[in-house]
Design an enzyme around this catalytic site. Structure first.
Site, mmCIF file in Angstrom:
data_model
loop_
_atom_site.group_PDB
_atom_site.id
_atom_site.type_symbol
_atom_site.label_atom_id
_atom_site.label_comp_id
_atom_site.label_asym_id
_atom_site.label_seq_id
_atom_site.Cartn_x
_atom_site.Cartn_y
_atom_site.Cartn_z
ATOM 1 N N HIS A 37 0.784 -1.238 -0.037
ATOM 2 C CA HIS A 37 -0.026 -0.149 -0.079
ATOM 3 C C HIS A 37 0.866 1.257 0.005
ATOM 4 O O HIS A 37 0.608 2.203 -0.933
ATOM 5 C CB HIS A 37 -1.129 -0.019 1.100
ATOM 6 C CG HIS A 37 -1.727 1.256 1.326
ATOM 7 N ND1 HIS A 37 -2.666 1.773 0.442
ATOM 8 C CD2 HIS A 37 -1.491 2.152 2.288
ATOM 9 C CE1 HIS A 37 -3.090 2.826 1.062
ATOM 10 N NE2 HIS A 37 -2.453 3.178 1.997
ATOM 11 N N HIS A 64 3.743 7.108 5.359
ATOM 12 C CA HIS A 64 2.669 8.003 5.777
ATOM 13 C C HIS A 64 1.769 7.022 6.891
ATOM 14 O O HIS A 64 1.069 7.627 7.664
ATOM 15 C CB HIS A 64 1.762 8.397 4.713
ATOM 16 C CG HIS A 64 1.042 7.201 4.112
ATOM 17 N ND1 HIS A 64 1.296 6.422 2.959
ATOM 18 C CD2 HIS A 64 -0.526 6.791 4.384
ATOM 19 C CE1 HIS A 64 0.265 5.613 2.628
ATOM 20 N NE2 HIS A 64 -0.712 5.769 3.679
ATOM 21 N N GLU A 115 1.676 5.611 12.776
ATOM 22 C CA GLU A 115 0.072 5.190 13.313
ATOM 23 C C GLU A 115 0.016 3.670 13.573
ATOM 24 O O GLU A 115 -0.350 3.074 14.483
ATOM 25 C CB GLU A 115 -0.819 5.664 12.192
ATOM 26 C CG GLU A 115 -2.126 5.589 12.829
ATOM 27 C CD GLU A 115 -3.161 5.666 11.625
ATOM 28 O OE1 GLU A 115 -4.408 5.667 11.817
ATOM 29 O OE2 GLU A 115 -2.814 6.142 10.630
ATOM 30 N N ASP A 116 0.786 3.174 12.628
ATOM 31 C CA ASP A 116 0.619 1.639 12.713
ATOM 32 C C ASP A 116 1.619 0.703 13.455
ATOM 33 O O ASP A 116 1.477 -0.304 14.026
ATOM 34 C CB ASP A 116 0.396 0.975 11.482
ATOM 35 C CG ASP A 116 -0.733 1.376 10.565
ATOM 36 O OD1 ASP A 116 -1.981 1.857 11.431
ATOM 37 O OD2 ASP A 116 -1.021 1.221 9.481
ATOM 38 N N ASP A 139 -3.075 8.528 -1.268
ATOM 39 C CA ASP A 139 -3.410 7.537 -0.420
ATOM 40 C C ASP A 139 -4.914 7.045 -0.454
ATOM 41 O O ASP A 139 -5.279 5.717 -0.521
ATOM 42 C CB ASP A 139 -3.256 7.981 1.074
ATOM 43 C CG ASP A 139 -3.790 6.865 2.245
ATOM 44 O OD1 ASP A 139 -3.649 5.738 1.863
ATOM 45 O OD2 ASP A 139 -4.343 7.288 3.215
ATOM 46 N N ASP A 195 -21.292 14.347 -26.839
ATOM 47 C CA ASP A 195 -20.164 14.648 -26.678
ATOM 48 C C ASP A 195 -19.469 13.443 -25.600
ATOM 49 O O ASP A 195 -19.056 14.023 -24.431
ATOM 50 C CB ASP A 195 -19.636 16.062 -26.418
ATOM 51 C CG ASP A 195 -20.612 16.455 -25.133
ATOM 52 O OD1 ASP A 195 -21.558 15.807 -25.033
ATOM 53 O OD2 ASP A 195 -20.276 17.605 -24.567
#
Length: 739
Positions: free
Chosen positions: A61, A86, A90-91, A156, A276
């Protein structure tokens, strides 16, 4: 997983990483590659035990997001590194922002910190619209730190949308809705048109899968026919273009599924009736000096062969869009009698259109006076930092500014300014400078005086008339359309209310002294309860504008002096004191208790419709029925669209107001003996009374006697009585009375 599987996965990760380096739009130096390598290693380590819902290793990812940032958006190595990192803070429990700063420096840490903040806001929360809007506002606040935060967040979101198949359906719908509501318009405004298109198409895929698949299938079916049409068109103009020794390519650009769907709904037609479904794009090679000249040369060649529609010429070369987009768009009558859009761009313009922000900065000249994107972000920042803005209003206003088409108007000195379509002279004034907006007294458009509600059009020359005595009033909110102007006006009105409140407090102190009551916390608390208000400022403001007058204060005093009754009453109702922080809030509470209709804010009989059950404070409109009188509907009522489109002539504007703040129209008649300067004295008294506005006035004299009629706008009867009394004191005036 077997060892063989692990080996295969590691090989796939390495391959994805090498691809990332090879597809970068900007040229990477050895130092850049070292920075990206280090970020990659930290990301692999930080996500080593993580897998996505699909079962693949999580590291794919961040690599995919970095690839979008590098290839599709074309940002620098710092951004690529930040994209890889990124989700790490956090993880992963092993890394925090301090670690990122010591390893990669302040800039990367700042971007990662901004991304972590956004992510933690929405993680695993089922957001309602208001919460979603609040997150959006917080997300945009990080723009001030670094716009790359937003761009990486868009990348993201794009990768999340591309890989949502293995998610639960309710999650898919939630993420797709949020994408359409927030990320697609944001990508559009930053100039990332390709990403915006893909986000919209993917959003449609999950929100309306049947429609999406149907249009996708039909688009593939009709591709061969389109290619033949483009070839036929190209063959006609190739000879002329080659004759001029131009280097160019002609290609077809199919319209996105989302935009075809929008056309089908807007025009009420089927897929086959949308003409169009693609545009023809001519991209030519040129240097900077001949770029504009060649664009018009190609325009001339195309229009020699095909009849143009003059209304559909869009010249974004002379006046680029605020995203930096430049091109000539023309609609011509092509082969087989079909209208077709032709877009003429140089290679540089095409790059800016494809890459937005990144290409804009690649080509940016040091001599440029002001960078549009930066100025837009600064302006957005102002609106965001105003704490008065309700978050949902803000998002709606922001979306409105994102999607609205732009108009270009001129200052008196001939400077070009871009504003959203539907903007008024007030929006223009605040666009020039806040101080100009605040002091606006009137406006001239193309040399003629116009009302402040006048809707500007492209090409207008606008001159703002200012006065030191002018200041915003509540009506301005009806005229201003841009987020910036509305935020500034609301802020000024709030200050105004505070000043009236301060004056009201002193008036109240004097009046209570006459009634032998001391103004202190206890008596304020009692009065706020007695008059059914919420804060002390509500009380002072209402005394200041005269809606709480002497009679009402005397009634309060007499109810208070009957101590025994008061004591028993309090016992029965068990009234508690209003908490101090509630009482001292610094804004006047709006109590929506009255509905008014039409431009003149008239009070009429009405019924609330049962299909949407509007409540005080809702945005509403009135519909004049055949047999049931006026019915009031919410603006977002399920029946609103059909009523407004089929019975527009029976729609009437309506709004909820606070009757204490509402302004009323009153006529007074005046008569007496005429003398020099009389009219001046009358108007002076009215204009010096700060809560009164004069709408019209007419005087006539006959043999030394005069009579006049004045239309005044006042808040309440008390103020009107005060004005009448003051007018009676003027020398020579005999009678003053209300009609």
């Amino acid at each position: 997983m077997t060892e063989e599987d692990i080996e295969k996965e590691n090989a796939a990760i390495t391959k994805a990483y090498k691809e990332l380096l090879s597809v970068s739009y900007t040229t990477l130096t050895d130092d850049d590659k070292k920075l990206i390598r280090k970020a990659f290693e930290i990301a692999v380590d930080g996500h080593k035990n993580q897998r996505r819902k699909s079962g693949e290793a999580y590291i794919f990812h961040p690599i995919a997001v970095a690839k979008i940032v590098a290839q599709e958006i074309g940002l620098d190595a710092t951004s690529i590194a930040a994209a890889l990192l990124h989700d790490v803070v956090e993880d992963s429990p092993d890394y925090d922002i301090e670690d990122i700063e010591s390893l990669f420096g302040e800039t990367v840490a700042k971007i990662v910190s901004g991304l972590t903040k956004i992510s933690s806001l929405s993680k695993e929360q089922d957001m309602d619209v208001s919460l979603q809007a609040e997150n959006f506002r917080k997300m945009l606040l990080t723009m001030n730190d670094d716009v790359r935060v937003i761009i990486i967040k868009i990348a993201d979101r794009l990768h999340n949308m591309q890989t949502m198949d293995s998610m639960r359906e309710d999650k898919q719908i939630k993420i797709a809705s949020e994408t359409m509501y927030i990320y697609a318009p944001l990508a559009h405004r930053i100039g990332l048109y390709n990403i915006k298109t893909e986000l919209e198409d993917l959003g449609l895929k999950y929100l309306e899968p049947d429609t999406y698949n149907d249009i996708l299938f039909k688009t593939k079916e009709s591709k061969e026919e389109q290619d033949l049409y483009i070839k036929e068109f190209s063959d006609v103009i190739k000879k002329s273009l080659d004759k001029e020794k131009l280097e160019y390519t002609i290609k077809g650009r199919p319209k996105s599924i989302f935009s075809i769907r929008r056309k089908m709904i807007k025009q009420g037609v089927s897929f086959d009736e949308v003409y169009d479904k693609f545009a023809i794009r001519i991209i030519y090679k040129s240097d900077e000096t001949t770029e504009k000249f060649l664009a018009w040369k190609i325009y001339s060649i195309v229009t020699d062969h095909f009849r143009p529609n003059p209304v559909r010429l869009r010249d974004w070369i002379s006046s680029p869009k605020s995203t930096g987009y430049e091109a000539l768009h023309i609609t011509v009558m092509g082969p087989k009698g079909r209208w077709v859009e032709v877009q003429i761009r140089s290679e540089r313009m095409n790059e800016i259109a494809e890459k937005g922000y990144a290409a804009h900065y690649k080509y940016k000249q040091d001599t440029e006076k002001e960078d549009n994107l930066e100025s837009w972000i600064n302006r957005l920042q102002e609106a965001l930092e105003n704490p008065e803005t309700n978050a949902v209003d803000f998002v709606e206003q922001f979306k409105l500014n994102l999607y609205s088409k732009e108009i270009f108007v001129f200052t008196p000195k001939g400077e070009l300014k871009s504003l959203p379509k539907g903007a008024t002279p007030l929006d223009f004034a605040f666009n020039i400078h806040t101080e100009v907006g605040m002091k606006t007294r009137g406006a001239k458009v193309n040399g003629k005086l116009v009302p402040l509600s006048h809707v500007l059009e492209s090409g207008d020359q606008v001159d703002i008339l200012t006065s030191d005595n002018a200041k915003p009033n509540a009506n301005w909110l009806d005229y201003a359309t841009t987020a910036r102007a509305r935020a500034k006006i609301k802020s000024a009105l709030k200050e105004d209310r505070k000043i009236i409140g301060e004056e009201g407090k002193e008036v109240l102190r004097r009046k209570l002294r006459q009634l032998k009551i001391t103004l202190n916390e206890n008596s304020i608390n009692e009065m706020v309860r007695y008059f059914k208000l919420k804060t002390s400022l509500d009380l002072f403001y209402r005394v200041g504008i005269g809606s709480i007058d002497n009679v009402m204060l005397k009634e309060f005093a007499s109810s208070r002096s009957n101590a025994l009754m008061s004591f028993l009453k309090n016992k029965i109702t068990r009234k508690t004191n209003i908490p101090k922080e509630e009482l001292e809030k610094d804004d006047v509470t709006v109590n929506y208790d009255s509905l008014v209709f039409g431009k003149e804010d008239e009070k009429l009989d009405y019924k609330l419709s049962t299909c949407c059950n509007p409540i005080p404070g809702d945005e509403v409109f009135a519909f004049v029925t055949v047999s049931e009188g006026i019915k009031v509907h919410k603006k977002n009522c399920p029946n609103a669209l059909s009523l407004q489109s089929n019975y527009a002539y029976r729609i009437m504007p309506a709004k909820w107001v606070d009757s204490n703040r509402q302004e009323f129209s009153a006529y007074i008649m005046i008569s007496g003996i005429d003398h020099m300067g009389l009219v001046n004295e009358v108007t002076k008294i009215i204009s010096e009374n700060m809560h009164v506005n004069m709408k019209s006035l007419s005087f006539e004299t006959n043999d030394g006697l005069f009579s006049g009629k004045i239309n005044l706008i006042v808040n309440n009867n008390t103020i009107l009585k005060k004005v009448v009394e003051m007018l009676k004191k003027i020398n020579g005036i005999d009678k003053v009375y209300r009609v």
